[in-house]
Structures are given as C-alpha cells and as structure tokens.
Scaffold this active site. Structure first.
Site, PDB file in Angstrom:
ATOM      1  N   HIS A   7     -29.576 -15.175 -79.643  1.00  0.00           N
ATOM      2  CA  HIS A   7     -28.282 -14.508 -79.462  1.00  0.00           C
ATOM      3  C   HIS A   7     -27.388 -14.725 -80.674  1.00  0.00           C
ATOM      4  O   HIS A   7     -27.617 -15.616 -81.478  1.00  0.00           O
ATOM      5  CB  HIS A   7     -27.554 -14.989 -78.193  1.00  0.00           C
ATOM      6  CG  HIS A   7     -27.251 -16.463 -78.159  1.00  0.00           C
ATOM      7  ND1 HIS A   7     -28.124 -17.393 -77.673  1.00  0.00           N
ATOM      8  CD2 HIS A   7     -26.154 -17.168 -78.552  1.00  0.00           C
ATOM      9  CE1 HIS A   7     -27.588 -18.598 -77.760  1.00  0.00           C
ATOM     10  NE2 HIS A   7     -26.387 -18.491 -78.301  1.00  0.00           N
ATOM     11  N   HIS A  79     -21.607 -18.482 -83.975  1.00  0.00           N
ATOM     12  CA  HIS A  79     -22.915 -19.021 -84.359  1.00  0.00           C
ATOM     13  C   HIS A  79     -24.021 -18.020 -84.071  1.00  0.00           C
ATOM     14  O   HIS A  79     -23.818 -17.050 -83.354  1.00  0.00           O
ATOM     15  CB  HIS A  79     -23.209 -20.361 -83.652  1.00  0.00           C
ATOM     16  CG  HIS A  79     -23.355 -20.286 -82.165  1.00  0.00           C
ATOM     17  ND1 HIS A  79     -22.310 -20.488 -81.288  1.00  0.00           N
ATOM     18  CD2 HIS A  79     -24.432 -20.056 -81.366  1.00  0.00           C
ATOM     19  CE1 HIS A  79     -22.730 -20.389 -80.033  1.00  0.00           C
ATOM     20  NE2 HIS A  79     -24.027 -20.115 -80.052  1.00  0.00           N
ATOM     21  N   GLU A 130     -27.559 -22.507 -84.117  1.00  0.00           N
ATOM     22  CA  GLU A 130     -28.046 -23.169 -82.902  1.00  0.00           C
ATOM     23  C   GLU A 130     -29.552 -22.947 -82.838  1.00  0.00           C
ATOM     24  O   GLU A 130     -30.040 -21.852 -83.112  1.00  0.00           O
ATOM     25  CB  GLU A 130     -27.373 -22.527 -81.671  1.00  0.00           C
ATOM     26  CG  GLU A 130     -27.824 -23.123 -80.344  1.00  0.00           C
ATOM     27  CD  GLU A 130     -27.124 -22.471 -79.138  1.00  0.00           C
ATOM     28  OE1 GLU A 130     -26.595 -21.350 -79.263  1.00  0.00           O
ATOM     29  OE2 GLU A 130     -27.135 -23.103 -78.062  1.00  0.00           O
TER      30      GLU A 130
END
Ligand code: CO
Length: 134
Positions: A7, A79, A130
């Site tokens: 994502h 992020h 991430e």
C-alpha cells in the site's frame, strides 16, 4: 528481496473529504473508516485491485501522523509498504548494509495483523518505508 507494493499511505487532514475525493472524483472503491486505536489512526482503504491506498487520519493524542500533518497541513504521502517473505531476514540484511530500522528494531504487529518494520526515510531517498511480512 522486496516483493509487491502492499500500500501507499497518505496522511489526510480531513478524512471525509479525502474519502469523497477518492470515491467521487477518482471513482475508486473505498472502505468505511476503520479506527485503529492501537496505531493511532483511522484508516480508509482504497482498493485499487493491484494494490491499496490507505488514507490515514490521526486518532488520539499520540498519533504517529500528527507531527507529519503539522508539517504538511494539506496532507501528503506518509509511507510506502513493500511486502517481504521473511521480515527478520529482511531486517538483518538491511542492517548489515547500514540501513536504519526505526524503534527497537523488532517487528510489531501492523494494521493488517502482520509483522511490520519501518525503515529510516534518510536511507531511502526521503521516503519512510514499511516492510510487511505476508
Ligand atoms: Co502502512
């Protein structure tokens, strides 16, 4: 080592307006807002088929994105999340190459119930990364 883009997380100052923009202007499929008190955010998931956008809005006083929104009042990309098969192996490989892992370096259970780590933006071209074990 990294696999798919899981994502892109976008911090937004107005979750309702951001959801309407994705749903009505961009014509995307959006979820209901989901409070994630453990992570200090309310999330709306935008399902793009091949990946997701997550619209993040601060929840509670100690939200990890509150500072970001203070510095970026109109919102912005917070992020990107890449999938890895083995998060410990990925962490050890990255650390051996000098990359900085945020926090205590141990994976935490992320918003999807899977182990995640965050990597220092200064080591990745100004982008908070991430890693999520899938
Ligand atoms: Co994320």
């Amino acid at each position: 080592m990294i696999g798919r883009l899981n994502h892109v997380a976008i911090a937004v100052p107005d979750l309702e307006k951001a959801t309407e923009t994705y749903r009505d202007v961009l014509g995307a499929r959006v979820s209901q807002p989901q409070p994630e008190p453990d992570h200090g955010v309310t999330v709306v998931f935008v399902d793009l088929g091949n990946t997701k956008v997550e619209l993040l809005h601060p929840l509670g006083e100690a939200s990890p994105i509150a500072n970001f929104l203070r510095n970026n009042p109109s919102g912005g990309i917070h992020h990107v999340c890449y999938e890895v098969e083995d998060i410990i192996a990925a962490r050890d490989r990255l650390k051996a190459q000098g990359a900085r892992v945020l926090g205590d370096g141990e994976p935490k259970i992320g918003a999807h119930g899977k182990p995640v780590l965050f990597l220092h933006p200064k080591d990745f071209m100004g982008t908070l990364v991430e890693l999520e074990q899938v």
